[in-house]
Write a protein that holds these residues in place. Structure first.
Motif, PDB file in Angstrom:
ATOM      1  N   ASP A 131       0.814  -1.222   0.000  1.00 56.35           N
ATOM      2  CA  ASP A 131       0.000   0.000   0.000  1.00 56.35           C
ATOM      3  C   ASP A 131       0.846   1.270   0.000  1.00 56.35           C
ATOM      4  OD1 ASP A 131       1.019  -0.173   2.532  1.00 56.35           O
ATOM      5  OD2 ASP A 131      -0.883   0.090   3.586  1.00 56.35           O
ATOM      6  N   MET A 150     -11.418   1.922  -3.383  1.00 56.22           N
ATOM      7  CA  MET A 150     -10.454   0.870  -3.723  1.00 56.22           C
ATOM      8  C   MET A 150      -9.339   0.846  -2.688  1.00 56.22           C
ATOM      9  SD  MET A 150      -9.955   1.021  -7.845  1.00 56.22           S
ATOM     10  CE  MET A 150     -11.312   0.658  -8.960  1.00 56.22           C
ATOM     11  N   ASP A 153      -3.778  -1.417  -1.526  1.00 58.87           N
ATOM     12  CA  ASP A 153      -2.947  -2.589  -1.796  1.00 58.87           C
ATOM     13  C   ASP A 153      -3.346  -3.260  -3.106  1.00 58.87           C
ATOM     14  OD1 ASP A 153      -5.399  -3.453  -0.943  1.00 58.87           O
ATOM     15  OD2 ASP A 153      -4.627  -5.022   0.399  1.00 58.87           O
ATOM     16  N   THR A 154      -4.254  -2.616  -3.872  1.00 60.38           N
ATOM     17  CA  THR A 154      -4.689  -3.185  -5.157  1.00 60.38           C
ATOM     18  C   THR A 154      -4.129  -2.410  -6.343  1.00 60.38           C
ATOM     19  OG1 THR A 154      -6.696  -1.821  -5.266  1.00 60.38           O
ATOM     20  CG2 THR A 154      -6.851  -3.913  -4.070  1.00 60.38           C
ATOM     21  N   SER A 157      -2.253  -4.437  -9.008  1.00 58.89           N
ATOM     22  CA  SER A 157      -2.868  -5.632  -9.582  1.00 58.89           C
ATOM     23  C   SER A 157      -2.581  -5.665 -11.076  1.00 58.89           C
ATOM     24  CB  SER A 157      -4.386  -5.627  -9.350  1.00 58.89           C
ATOM     25  OG  SER A 157      -4.697  -5.592  -7.977  1.00 58.89           O
ATOM     26  N   CYS A 160      -3.468  -2.937 -13.903  1.00 57.14           N
ATOM     27  CA  CYS A 160      -3.646  -1.605 -13.325  1.00 57.14           C
ATOM     28  C   CYS A 160      -2.328  -0.834 -13.399  1.00 57.14           C
ATOM     29  CB  CYS A 160      -4.175  -1.723 -11.895  1.00 57.14           C
ATOM     30  SG  CYS A 160      -5.846  -2.415 -11.826  1.00 57.14           S
TER      31      CYS A 160
END
Length: 473
Positions: A131, A150, A153-154, A157, A160
């Motif tokens: 993050d 959102m 920590d995504t 992905s 992205c």
């Protein structure tokens, strides 16, 4: 003190001095491999092959940041430049971003990539929390309402963002390819063309090896050197023989100031290959297969990589096998078709590799080999991991389909495969979803992806909102 105690103390003193002497010798003068006893922790998968050469990453003081940064850039600067790095060092040396340095000092690679710390090392050798993007982009939802809610920590992905290279994920690119069909059945991969353009290449040694078929009778071998029937048969069947590249081209190194009259060598290395295949050799020594041979950056040339050093599962019967140009191409036949699949599967035994022969990609490759399908329609291991790219000369006057032998170049993050590889045959949305599906990757893409990434959806919503605002009176 008794004689017995005196003897024990003497023995202890002798052993201490001997051990201390050995440690000092190992550190400063001893074999490089022995220096690994001083490692403070396990080295990352990207660097573990060269961990015995401490100076490859460290300077004399071991902890000087500027020296280590120079070492990092010595190996990786070109790759970052080619990737159009989104967070280059210049962004953080800009006075306008001085406040960012206090949060994340991205002037130095080691801020995010700390070696010898396996307990905090994530994918791709990253040693910062997933993050971390939040440190600078905590207000992203204000700029992009689509990102509201959102998790931070995504961000990285698949499909992205990633810190260095978003060339496959720019919004205009996403929108341009948003509605491409999942598969283009007319798609074809680039094919080898060196023989056709070699006469035009500025660095090809045409004066020594003109492009014309060579015969065994034309070869001038030194006294005592004989080409047995098997060697002759292999060479005559090779592209080298068809292109006029004879025995001396590989077995007698090019003359230099240090070696004006080079002698025959029974076992030529990658430097012999570089005389005609400079780009391919540069890629080879930049990747994991050949990085131990990169004397320019290591300061010395190590022994070739062996399968025993690998951290991925390897075939049992490949134990101890060295990896050089000849390991994949063969010593004289140089069969590029064998190098594209059989050489890879002869060593690799991970789940993804073992599933290849049951994949649709392999079926296409077999159809191409049999002549039932067009050239470029089959997909091999090297199609994805060592793809051909277009290298143009003289502003596009002619183009070389050069094989990128750095198999690490488009693997981590795997979104780097999108443009040079996957989009040759697949639509962007299908590709992004497939590369984000870990189960699908393990099965070697045996079925459509079961994962959906929202990158294209978000880009379209953003574009639609912008258009609506523009049309509002």
């Amino acid at each position: 003190m008794t004689n017995r105690n005196a003897s024990l103390w003497t023995l202890w003193l002798v052993l201490t001095v001997a051990l201390g002497g050995w440690l000092l010798y190992t550190l400063f003068k001893g074999e490089e491999a022995a220096k690994t006893v001083f490692l403070p922790g396990t080295t990352s998968p990207g660097h573990h092959q060269i961990e015995e050469v401490c100076s490859a990453c460290h300077g004399a003081s071991f902890s000087d940041l500027d020296t280590m940064q120079e070492k990092c850039e010595g190996c990786h600067a070109d790759a970052l430049k080619a990737a159009k790095d989104d967070h280059p060092k210049s962004k953080f040396t800009d006075p306008r971003n001085a406040d960012r340095i206090a949060v994340l000092d991205a002037r130095y690679c080691v801020t995010c990539h700390v070696e010898h710390r396996p307990e905090i090392t994530f994918e791709m050798g990253v040693t910062i929390p997933p993050d971390t993007c939040y440190l600078c982009h905590e207000d992203i939802a204000e700029d992009r309402p689509s990102h509201a809610g959102m998790g931070f920590d995504t961000c990285t992905s698949a499909g992205c963002h990633n810190f260095h290279d978003n060339t496959a994920l720019y919004e205009d690119f996403l929108l341009r390819h948003a509605h491409a069909a999942p598969t283009d059945f007319e798609g074809r991969l680039l094919q080898a063309n060196l023989a056709e353009i070699a006469e035009q290449l500025p660095d090809y040694p045409l004066d020594k090896w003109p492009i014309a078929a060579a015969t065994l009778e034309q070869q001038q071998l030194p006294e005592g050197v004989n080409a047995d029937a098997h060697i002759a048969e292999d060479w005559l069947a090779s592209g080298h023989a068809r292109s006029g590249v004879g025995c001396n081209a590989c077995h007698i190194p090019a003359a230099s100031e240090d070696n004006p009259d080079p002698a025959w060598t029974d076992h030529p290395d990658q430097t012999a290959c570089a005389a005609c295949h400079q780009g391919e050799v540069q890629g080879f020594v930049a990747g994991r297969h050949g990085m131990r041979l990169d004397a320019a950056n290591l300061g010395k040339q190590l022994s070739p990589l062996t399968t025993d050093m690998a951290r991925l599962p390897m075939q049992a019967d490949a134990a101890g096998r060295e990896l050089t140009c000849q390991s994949c191409h063969g010593a004289h036949r140089y069969d590029t078709r064998e190098a594209q699949v059989e050489s890879c599967l002869g060593c690799h035994a991970d789940e993804h590799s073992l599933a290849y022969r049951d994949s649709k990609h392999y079926q296409l490759w077999q159809a191409e080999l049999s002549g039932a399908a067009e050239a470029g329609s089959g997909v091999t291991c090297t199609s994805c991991h060592m793809p051909r790219s277009e290298k143009d000369y003289y502003w596009g006057t002619f183009i070389h389909h050069e094989v990128q032998h750095n198999q690490s170049a488009n693997l981590k993050p795997n979104e780097k495969m999108i443009r040079p590889v996957c989009q040759s045959c697949h639509g962007l949305g299908f590709t992004i979803d497939a590369l984000a599906d870990r189960t699908l990757i393990d099965s070697n893409f045996s079925q459509p992806p079961s994962v959906h990434i929202q990158s294209i959806d978000l880009a379209e919503k953003r574009a639609a909102a912008a258009e609506a605002r523009a049309n509002t009176p």
